[in-house]
Design an enzyme around this catalytic site. Sequence first.
Site, PDB file in Angstrom:
ATOM      1  N   TRP A   9       3.170   3.513   2.522  1.00  0.00           N
ATOM      2  CA  TRP A   9       1.806   3.953   2.848  1.00  0.00           C
ATOM      3  C   TRP A   9       0.737   3.149   2.131  1.00  0.00           C
ATOM      4  O   TRP A   9      -0.462   3.415   2.295  1.00  0.00           O
ATOM      5  CB  TRP A   9       1.660   5.453   2.563  1.00  0.00           C
ATOM      6  CG  TRP A   9       2.356   6.303   3.579  1.00  0.00           C
ATOM      7  CD1 TRP A   9       2.845   5.871   4.789  1.00  0.00           C
ATOM      8  CD2 TRP A   9       2.635   7.696   3.513  1.00  0.00           C
ATOM      9  NE1 TRP A   9       3.409   6.907   5.456  1.00  0.00           N
ATOM     10  CE2 TRP A   9       3.297   8.054   4.707  1.00  0.00           C
ATOM     11  CE3 TRP A   9       2.398   8.695   2.563  1.00  0.00           C
ATOM     12  CZ2 TRP A   9       3.730   9.354   4.964  1.00  0.00           C
ATOM     13  CZ3 TRP A   9       2.826   9.995   2.821  1.00  0.00           C
ATOM     14  CH2 TRP A   9       3.479  10.318   4.003  1.00  0.00           C
ATOM     15  N   HIS A  95       6.689  -6.430  -3.547  1.00  0.00           N
ATOM     16  CA  HIS A  95       6.008  -6.552  -2.252  1.00  0.00           C
ATOM     17  C   HIS A  95       5.042  -7.741  -2.301  1.00  0.00           C
ATOM     18  O   HIS A  95       4.419  -8.000  -3.329  1.00  0.00           O
ATOM     19  CB  HIS A  95       5.251  -5.258  -1.941  1.00  0.00           C
ATOM     20  CG  HIS A  95       4.771  -5.216  -0.535  1.00  0.00           C
ATOM     21  ND1 HIS A  95       3.637  -5.884  -0.131  1.00  0.00           N
ATOM     22  CD2 HIS A  95       5.285  -4.639   0.576  1.00  0.00           C
ATOM     23  CE1 HIS A  95       3.471  -5.702   1.171  1.00  0.00           C
ATOM     24  NE2 HIS A  95       4.474  -4.957   1.619  1.00  0.00           N
ATOM     25  N   GLU A 166      10.615  -9.667   4.454  1.00  0.00           N
ATOM     26  CA  GLU A 166       9.243  -9.422   4.910  1.00  0.00           C
ATOM     27  C   GLU A 166       8.477 -10.746   4.939  1.00  0.00           C
ATOM     28  O   GLU A 166       7.840 -11.106   3.931  1.00  0.00           O
ATOM     29  CB  GLU A 166       8.545  -8.447   3.954  1.00  0.00           C
ATOM     30  CG  GLU A 166       9.108  -7.055   3.975  1.00  0.00           C
ATOM     31  CD  GLU A 166       7.991  -6.023   3.872  1.00  0.00           C
ATOM     32  OE1 GLU A 166       7.929  -5.145   4.728  1.00  0.00           O
ATOM     33  OE2 GLU A 166       7.164  -6.131   2.950  1.00  0.00           O
ATOM     34  N   GLY A 174      -1.209  -9.482   6.411  1.00  0.00           N
ATOM     35  CA  GLY A 174      -1.025 -10.887   5.998  1.00  0.00           C
ATOM     36  C   GLY A 174      -0.991 -11.843   7.172  1.00  0.00           C
ATOM     37  O   GLY A 174      -0.612 -13.008   7.011  1.00  0.00           O
ATOM     38  N   SER A 215       4.835  -5.645  10.593  1.00  0.00           N
ATOM     39  CA  SER A 215       4.236  -5.154  11.844  1.00  0.00           C
ATOM     40  C   SER A 215       5.243  -4.454  12.762  1.00  0.00           C
ATOM     41  O   SER A 215       5.182  -4.600  13.983  1.00  0.00           O
ATOM     42  CB  SER A 215       3.564  -6.307  12.602  1.00  0.00           C
ATOM     43  OG  SER A 215       2.518  -6.849  11.837  1.00  0.00           O
ATOM     44  N   GLY A 236       4.733  -0.388   7.414  1.00  0.00           N
ATOM     45  CA  GLY A 236       3.453  -0.132   6.744  1.00  0.00           C
ATOM     46  C   GLY A 236       2.527   0.663   7.636  1.00  0.00           C
ATOM     47  O   GLY A 236       2.677   1.884   7.787  1.00  0.00           O
TER      48      GLY A 236
HETATM   49  P1  PGA Z   1       3.073  -3.522   8.166  1.00  0.00           P
HETATM   50  O1  PGA Z   1       3.481  -3.543   6.615  1.00  0.00           O
HETATM   51  O2  PGA Z   1       4.123  -2.729   8.883  1.00  0.00           O
HETATM   52  O3  PGA Z   1       1.727  -2.890   8.199  1.00  0.00           O
HETATM   53  O4  PGA Z   1       3.051  -4.950   8.615  1.00  0.00           O
HETATM   54  C1  PGA Z   1       4.817  -3.726   6.241  1.00  0.00           C
HETATM   55  C2  PGA Z   1       4.883  -3.914   4.760  1.00  0.00           C
HETATM   56  O5  PGA Z   1       3.993  -4.537   4.183  1.00  0.00           O
HETATM   57  O6  PGA Z   1       5.810  -3.428   4.115  1.00  0.00           O
END
Ligand code: PGA
Length: 252
Positions: A9, A95, A166, A174, A215, A236
């Site tokens: 979150w 992260h 990621e 990003g 995403s 996210g």
């Molecule tokens: P997102 O974030 O699903 O909004 O791209 C994923 C994350 O940063 O863990």
Amino acid sequence: MKKIIVANWKMYLSADESKDCSQRIADSLVKSPKNLEVALCPSFIPMKDVALAVRGSPVMLGAQDVFWEEKGAYTGEVSVMDLKSLGCSFVIAGHSERRKFFQESNKVIHEKVRMCLLHGLIPIICVGEDWEQRRNGQKDYVLIQQLNEILEGIVIQKQRVIVAYEPVWAISGGGGVHADPKEVEYAHEVIRHVLMDMYGSIEVNSFFQIIYGGSVSAENIHLYTNLPQISGVLVGSASTKPETFLELIGKI
Ligand code: PGA
């Protein structure tokens, strides 16, 4: 091991929104449980409320970060002990937003992973290249270097470890570029090979899970979770609304 879906979150929700969102997710999953692990990683302030909301449901709790020492003069930091006392099972470590905004190095992430394992918390180690590194053909190198530096000297004694691939350019904050599942599959193979070099295939198959994040949405989740090597997803922005997140869970 079951597949896992982890909600990160970030700093999207207020304390009240986190409480409400977790309650609605927990209530739905009590009524219609899935053969899947679901973990919510709220920010620190609402963690106690979220812990209460998910109690008695299959939903588990995770943290977005932790400090690498047990206690002491570390202003603003949060200890593994406090996370454990709230019933936390998972901790996101390294992260890319922490690497970017707080200059977290692989060495720092290594220390955090070590602290988690020492106290029985399951680390979710984030690795992945940025757009520039991808364009320069350094993706494999980045993954190999991150994993080697983070896990160097870390002995896994029948402990579960999650590695989240990621790619920074695919995360909504990003770049949000849609990652081709073939490319994700390839990166997972690279990660698996590095882990097998370090720990051997029996350990990797028994204790490690490799998941994907970037995403992920209800529309695209099946593209990733259908890949046999992928043990789950880290989500996210699409996890911050209960109805969207539950829809996403329903697609696995
Ligand atoms: P997102 O974030 O699903 O909004 O791209 C994923 C994350 O940063 O863990």
